[in-house]
Design an enzyme around this catalytic site. Structure first.
Site, short mmCIF file in Angstrom:
data_model
loop_
_atom_site.label_atom_id
_atom_site.label_comp_id
_atom_site.label_asym_id
_atom_site.label_seq_id
_atom_site.Cartn_x
_atom_site.Cartn_y
_atom_site.Cartn_z
N VAL A 95 0.83 -1.19 0.00
CA VAL A 95 0.00 0.00 0.00
C VAL A 95 0.87 1.26 0.00
O VAL A 95 1.94 1.29 0.60
CB VAL A 95 -0.93 -0.03 1.23
CG1 VAL A 95 -0.14 0.07 2.53
CG2 VAL A 95 -1.99 1.04 1.16
N ARG A 137 2.49 -2.02 5.76
CA ARG A 137 3.25 -2.01 4.52
C ARG A 137 2.62 -2.87 3.43
O ARG A 137 3.05 -2.84 2.29
CB ARG A 137 4.69 -2.48 4.77
CG ARG A 137 5.53 -1.49 5.53
CD ARG A 137 6.95 -2.02 5.73
NE ARG A 137 7.81 -0.99 6.28
CZ ARG A 137 8.49 -0.10 5.57
NH1 ARG A 137 8.39 -0.11 4.24
NH2 ARG A 137 9.26 0.80 6.15
N GLU A 138 1.63 -3.67 3.81
CA GLU A 138 1.00 -4.56 2.83
C GLU A 138 -0.36 -4.00 2.41
O GLU A 138 -0.48 -3.33 1.40
CB GLU A 138 0.93 -5.97 3.41
CG GLU A 138 2.33 -6.55 3.61
CD GLU A 138 2.33 -7.98 4.12
OE1 GLU A 138 1.30 -8.68 4.01
OE2 GLU A 138 3.37 -8.41 4.66
N PHE A 139 -1.42 -4.25 3.20
CA PHE A 139 -2.73 -3.69 2.86
C PHE A 139 -3.07 -2.45 3.69
O PHE A 139 -3.85 -1.62 3.26
CB PHE A 139 -3.82 -4.74 3.04
CG PHE A 139 -3.88 -5.77 1.94
CD1 PHE A 139 -3.04 -5.70 0.85
CD2 PHE A 139 -4.80 -6.81 2.00
CE1 PHE A 139 -3.09 -6.64 -0.17
CE2 PHE A 139 -4.86 -7.76 0.99
CZ PHE A 139 -4.01 -7.67 -0.10
#
Length: 347
Positions: A95, A137-139
């Site tokens: 993201v 840091r991902e979704f």
């Protein structure tokens, strides 16, 4: 030459045919004995899954509305058509274009892992999803936000109702659909055919690679249905991997220690599955090995405490390539043929 009555000849022929017929099941059974006696097991038949639920899960797996800014989906880091990982990237992009902190593992046979993530912090496919969803840091999102965004889509709500009998989207039914889709992904390789008795399914170099894979001891960690994914092991059993790699140690380098806080779990990771491994460079949790050849040599050095003779290493790599799903190999051949035909038409 002695002549026998026709009825005697017919009876003899009938008995011979029966004898041959009785031998065929025995021969088939003998061919199957390979899978029974080998440390690597063939993929079992696909489980009976609700086709509509699988399709719903596929849609959700590819839906970027799970991320806070709508920029990434599960498929962004786990490209199903290309090995189920993020091939070519050490670290995936999440993201707001943030770099991740650990190499993305393949999702293609994750259903056969005994735990999920490199550090094994999730026990099921369903329980893996919240970790990804909330990771900044991902979704970088939350379940209430995801449910609200998806609930505004009448078509998706209708699909959920058709599968689950309710228009109420929830963490439970969304996770269940995605996990069901992931359970539909495993596909057999040529090596599975070999294990089931087809000696012609793999080449002689691939077979020799498997023999060496076993004799050198790689099989100690990479066995079972998933050729790994069923145990933990320290990275650097017989060598200091992290010292040789150089650079500062990261939180992810601690491995299982981050979950248990036990000193004995420092640098311990879930052993990755080697199915489709040829499709998913770079390798290891930090993406430090850029090729399969480098990964094999590193495992010899740090896990087996020795070096691999070049020919042996090359044959082991050939064996690992035989673990690629046949459906993907077929698609690759088709793409190569199409590219060749297109190139030949250029003036």
């Amino acid at each position: 030459m002695k002549h026998y009555p026709k009825n005697v000849v017919r009876r003899a022929r009938t008995l011979l045919a029966l004898a041959v017929a009785c031998m065929l099941p025995a021969a088939a059974l003998y061919a199957q004995d390979r899978s029974a006696s080998e440390p690597i097991k063939p993929l079992p038949p696909k489980p009976a899954l609700d086709a509509k639920k699988v399709e719903l899960g596929r849609l959700l797996f590819n839906d970027a509305r799970f991320s806070d800014d709508g920029s990434v989906s599960c498929a962004s880091c786990h490209k199903v058509e290309a090995g189920g990982a993020d091939a070519g990237r050490k670290l995936s992009v999440g993201v707001r274009k943030q770099s991740g902190t650990i190499n993305s593992p393949s999702v293609l046979t994750a259903a056969y892992n005994f735990r999920q993530f490199w550090d094994g912090r999730a026990d099921t496919l369903e329980n893996q999803i919240p970790h990804v969803l909330s990771n900044p840091r991902e979704f970088g999102s939350t379940w209430p936000a995801v449910v609200a965004r998806l609930s505004a889509d009448p078509k998706l709500v209708g699909a959920v109702k058709e599968v689950y009998g309710t228009t109420a989207l929830s963490q439970r039914n969304l996770s269940d659909a995605i996990a069901t889709y992931e359970r539909s992904l495993p596909e057999p390789s040529r090596f599975d055919q070999y294990l089931r008795g087809d000696s012609q399914a793999i080449t002689e170099d691939e077979r020799q690679g498997y023999v060496k894979f076993k004799s050198y001891g790689c099989i100690a960690c990479h066995q079972g249905v998933n050729v790994g994914g069923n145990m933990y092991q320290r990275l650097g059993v017989l060598g200091d991997y992290f010292n040789d790699r150089g650079g500062p140690l990261t939180t992810d380098d601690m491995g299982r220690f981050n979950v248990t806080r036990r000193e004995s779990d420092r640098h311990v990771f879930k052993v990755p599955s080697l199915r489709n491994v040829a499709l998913t460079p770079p390798y290891f949790h930090d993406g430090s090995a850029t090729t399969l050849e480098q990964a094999v040599q590193a495992m010899f050095k740090y896990q087996l405490g020795r070096s691999a003779p070049p020919q042996d290493a090359a044959q082991i790599v050939q064996f690992l390539r035989a673990l690629t799903a046949q459906s993907i190999e077929k698609n690759q051949r088709g793409a190569t043929t199409a590219a060749t035909a297109q190139a030949s038409q250029k003036p």
